[in-house]
Design a protein around this motif. Structure first.
Motif, mmCIF file in Angstrom:
data_model
loop_
_atom_site.group_PDB
_atom_site.id
_atom_site.type_symbol
_atom_site.label_atom_id
_atom_site.label_comp_id
_atom_site.label_asym_id
_atom_site.label_seq_id
_atom_site.Cartn_x
_atom_site.Cartn_y
_atom_site.Cartn_z
ATOM 1 N N ALA A 147 5.961 3.359 6.428
ATOM 2 C CA ALA A 147 6.239 2.962 5.047
ATOM 3 C C ALA A 147 7.495 2.101 4.983
ATOM 4 O O ALA A 147 7.526 1.071 4.303
ATOM 5 C CB ALA A 147 6.394 4.201 4.166
ATOM 6 N N VAL A 148 8.543 2.505 5.685
ATOM 7 C CA VAL A 148 9.787 1.730 5.709
ATOM 8 C C VAL A 148 9.538 0.337 6.290
ATOM 9 O O VAL A 148 10.029 -0.671 5.770
ATOM 10 C CB VAL A 148 10.875 2.477 6.505
ATOM 11 N N LYS A 149 8.755 0.295 7.356
ATOM 12 C CA LYS A 149 8.435 -0.997 7.987
ATOM 13 C C LYS A 149 7.734 -1.928 7.000
ATOM 14 O O LYS A 149 8.070 -3.110 6.887
ATOM 15 C CB LYS A 149 7.554 -0.748 9.210
ATOM 16 N N ARG A 150 6.782 -1.389 6.255
ATOM 17 C CA ARG A 150 6.075 -2.202 5.269
ATOM 18 C C ARG A 150 7.016 -2.650 4.148
ATOM 19 O O ARG A 150 6.964 -3.808 3.704
ATOM 20 C CB ARG A 150 4.911 -1.407 4.665
ATOM 21 N N LEU A 151 7.849 -1.740 3.682
ATOM 22 C CA LEU A 151 8.784 -2.081 2.604
ATOM 23 C C LEU A 151 9.743 -3.177 3.030
ATOM 24 O O LEU A 151 10.172 -4.006 2.216
ATOM 25 C CB LEU A 151 9.554 -0.832 2.156
ATOM 26 N N GLY A 152 10.099 -3.186 4.291
ATOM 27 C CA GLY A 152 10.997 -4.194 4.799
ATOM 28 C C GLY A 152 10.394 -5.592 4.806
ATOM 29 O O GLY A 152 11.114 -6.590 4.934
ATOM 30 N N LYS A 153 9.071 -5.675 4.655
ATOM 31 C CA LYS A 153 8.385 -6.974 4.683
ATOM 32 C C LYS A 153 8.002 -7.476 3.294
ATOM 33 O O LYS A 153 7.261 -8.446 3.165
ATOM 34 C CB LYS A 153 7.137 -6.885 5.560
ATOM 35 N N LEU A 154 8.498 -6.812 2.246
ATOM 36 C CA LEU A 154 8.185 -7.254 0.889
ATOM 37 C C LEU A 154 8.614 -8.707 0.690
ATOM 38 O O LEU A 154 9.707 -9.104 1.114
ATOM 39 C CB LEU A 154 8.922 -6.378 -0.132
ATOM 40 N N SER A 155 7.779 -9.464 0.023
ATOM 41 C CA SER A 155 8.122 -10.861 -0.235
ATOM 42 C C SER A 155 9.227 -10.941 -1.274
ATOM 43 O O SER A 155 9.315 -10.109 -2.180
ATOM 44 C CB SER A 155 6.890 -11.619 -0.731
ATOM 45 N N GLY A 173 0.798 -1.217 0.000
ATOM 46 C CA GLY A 173 0.000 0.000 0.000
ATOM 47 C C GLY A 173 0.830 1.265 0.000
ATOM 48 O O GLY A 173 0.284 2.361 0.169
ATOM 49 N N VAL A 174 2.133 1.147 -0.218
ATOM 50 C CA VAL A 174 3.012 2.312 -0.315
ATOM 51 C C VAL A 174 3.178 2.668 -1.796
ATOM 52 O O VAL A 174 3.443 1.788 -2.622
ATOM 53 C CB VAL A 174 4.392 2.035 0.318
ATOM 54 N N VAL A 175 3.003 3.943 -2.122
ATOM 55 C CA VAL A 175 3.086 4.379 -3.518
ATOM 56 C C VAL A 175 4.382 5.174 -3.725
ATOM 57 O O VAL A 175 4.599 6.204 -3.083
ATOM 58 C CB VAL A 175 1.878 5.252 -3.919
ATOM 59 N N ILE A 176 5.237 4.676 -4.613
ATOM 60 C CA ILE A 176 6.482 5.348 -4.979
ATOM 61 C C ILE A 176 6.561 5.375 -6.500
ATOM 62 O O ILE A 176 5.716 4.802 -7.190
ATOM 63 C CB ILE A 176 7.713 4.648 -4.360
ATOM 64 N N VAL A 177 7.566 6.029 -7.051
ATOM 65 C CA VAL A 177 7.627 6.278 -8.492
ATOM 66 C C VAL A 177 8.821 5.557 -9.100
ATOM 67 O O VAL A 177 9.939 5.657 -8.572
ATOM 68 C CB VAL A 177 7.716 7.790 -8.776
ATOM 69 N N PRO A 178 8.621 4.856 -10.223
ATOM 70 C CA PRO A 178 9.754 4.198 -10.886
ATOM 71 C C PRO A 178 10.715 5.212 -11.496
ATOM 72 O O PRO A 178 10.296 6.185 -12.132
ATOM 73 C CB PRO A 178 9.082 3.345 -11.968
ATOM 74 N N GLY A 179 12.000 4.973 -11.332
ATOM 75 C CA GLY A 179 13.000 5.928 -11.808
ATOM 76 C C GLY A 179 13.070 6.047 -13.308
ATOM 77 O O GLY A 179 13.463 7.101 -13.836
ATOM 78 N N SER A 180 12.684 5.000 -14.042
ATOM 79 C CA SER A 180 12.850 5.019 -15.494
ATOM 80 C C SER A 180 11.953 6.026 -16.187
ATOM 81 O O SER A 180 12.212 6.393 -17.342
ATOM 82 C CB SER A 180 12.612 3.621 -16.070
#
Length: 391
Positions: free
Chosen positions: A379-387, A348-355
């Motif tokens: 947000a960092v906590k959620r990102l750390g749990k990415l599969s 559920g965190v929205v970030i932007v692709p660099g390309s």
């Protein structure tokens, strides 16, 4: 009736932000709280003094005529701001012109100086509006890569002489979007020398000039000796003063260049709503107080996000300013576009692709500092749990 797009429309790729929003909306429908770190839209409100001035002026029946451009008071406020903040002297009558936000100024400006086939030196990655303006002018972009070994600054020495001799315009952005590289006196001096040697107009996009976290002062390109001989600086009140929706900015610098832009602008619009100009004057006149608060907030956010992403194994580009963090994510087997949609779906965190900012942005992402510290930490906590990706 047959309706066709013009050939020029093929020059403009479809923006990804609508797709990101759609993916976030689908995720939100599952009950997940979305943390949107995509757009660089300020979440802090304008200072109360600024809001009160806008409200007061908008209530006057006399405020609703055409302004036909910037008011004398607005131009004087810009000149005073530059003198106080960067020790730059500007003639408010000849060296400043107002634009309806920096996007409008950036997209239209190349048409004032470039003929079809002229080269424009731009960075890769870069803010997407630069390419839009270059294409509208039918000029040819020459991309200067922002590489780690050059501290993410363009290498002017690597530009072929034959390209430099054909170039009409150079566009720079420091602190940058998406790469938050910082300016230096030495680099700006080199830019001025390069521009003089090859007769190139320099446009410095200074939208994030007040976003520095080292206790210094904003560095203006125009403070560099000789800068006004070769160029201009565009700055918006959107970021530093939280006036994004008000659409007010200005270009300052070389008087002859400003005069040419004025000729173009006289055919494009009838000026910004006067109450917005009056509110902007209050913002500029109180810049020290307003931007001190801004930096205090964003310094903490910057530290939270930089340290947090490093702790979960991301490779974060060193920075000491700007409104974004530029980082490589651990799952480099996924391209950056697939990665950001995976992030939305799983976290559920929205970030932007660099390309989307250029070829050199592949396998990077841009993360905006537009939420409070608690949400950035979440947000960092959620990102750390990415599969992980299965082999």
């Amino acid at each position: 009736m047959k309706i066709e797009r013009s050939k020029k429309m093929a020059m403009f790729p479809k923006a990804i932000f609508g797709d990101l929003k759609a993916a976030a909306t689908r995720k939100a429908a599952t009950g997940t709280k979305i943390i949107d770190l995509s757009l660089g839209s300020p979440d802090l409100p304008p200072d109360e003094k600024v809001r009160m001035e806008l409200s007061k002026q908008a209530a006057l029946a006399s405020s609703y005529g055409y302004t036909l451009g910037g008011t004398k008071k607005f131009y004087q406020a810009v000149a005073n701001y530059y003198k106080r903040r960067s020790n730059v002297d500007l003639d408010p009558e000849t060296e400043i012109i107002q634009t309806m936000g920096s996007q409008e100024g950036l997209v239209h400006l190349p048409m004032a100086f470039c003929n079809p086939g002229d080269y424009v030196l731009s960075t890769n990655p870069a803010y997407v509006a630069y390419d839009a303006g270059i294409h509208l002018a039918e000029a040819i972009p020459y991309y200067m890569p922002l590489l780690e070994e050059n501290s993410f600054l363009p290498d002017l020495d690597a530009i072929p002489t034959e390209i430099a001799e054909k170039a009409k315009l150079m566009i720079l952005n420091l602190p940058g979007n998406p790469v938050p590289a910082m300016p230096s006196e030495d680099f700006f001096a080199k830019v001025v020398a390069f521009a003089k040697k090859h007769n190139i107009i320099v446009l410095h996009d200074s939208a994030y000039s007040e976003f520095y976290f080292d206790g210094g002062k904003p560095m203006s390109f125009l403070s560099t000796p000789g800068a006004k001989e070769v160029g201009m600086e565009i700055n918006s009140l959107s970021k530093s003063f939280s006036l994004a929706g008000s659409r007010i900015a200005y270009i300052a610098g070389n008087a002859e260049m400003i005069s040419i832009i004025q000729e173009l602008k006289s055919n494009l619009d009838f000026g910004t709503f006067q109450p917005i100009q009056d509110a902007a004057i209050v913002a500029l006149d109180n810049a020290e107080e307003i931007t001190d608060h801004l930096r205090a907030v964003f310094t903490k956010r910057h530290r939270t996000l930089m340290e947090g992403l490093k702790n979960i194994g991301w490779t974060v580009t060193p920075s000491n300013g700007g409104m974004f963090v530029w980082a490589k994510y651990p799952m480099q087997e996924l391209n950056d576009i697939d990665f950001v949609f995976k992030v939305i779906e799983e976290t559920g965190v929205v970030i932007v692709p660099g390309s989307i900012f250029g070829e050199a942005g592949k396998n990077y992402v841009r993360v905006a500092l537009v939420q409070d510290e608690a949400l950035l930490s979440e947000a960092v906590k959620r990102l750390g749990k990415l599969s992980k990706i299965e082999a």
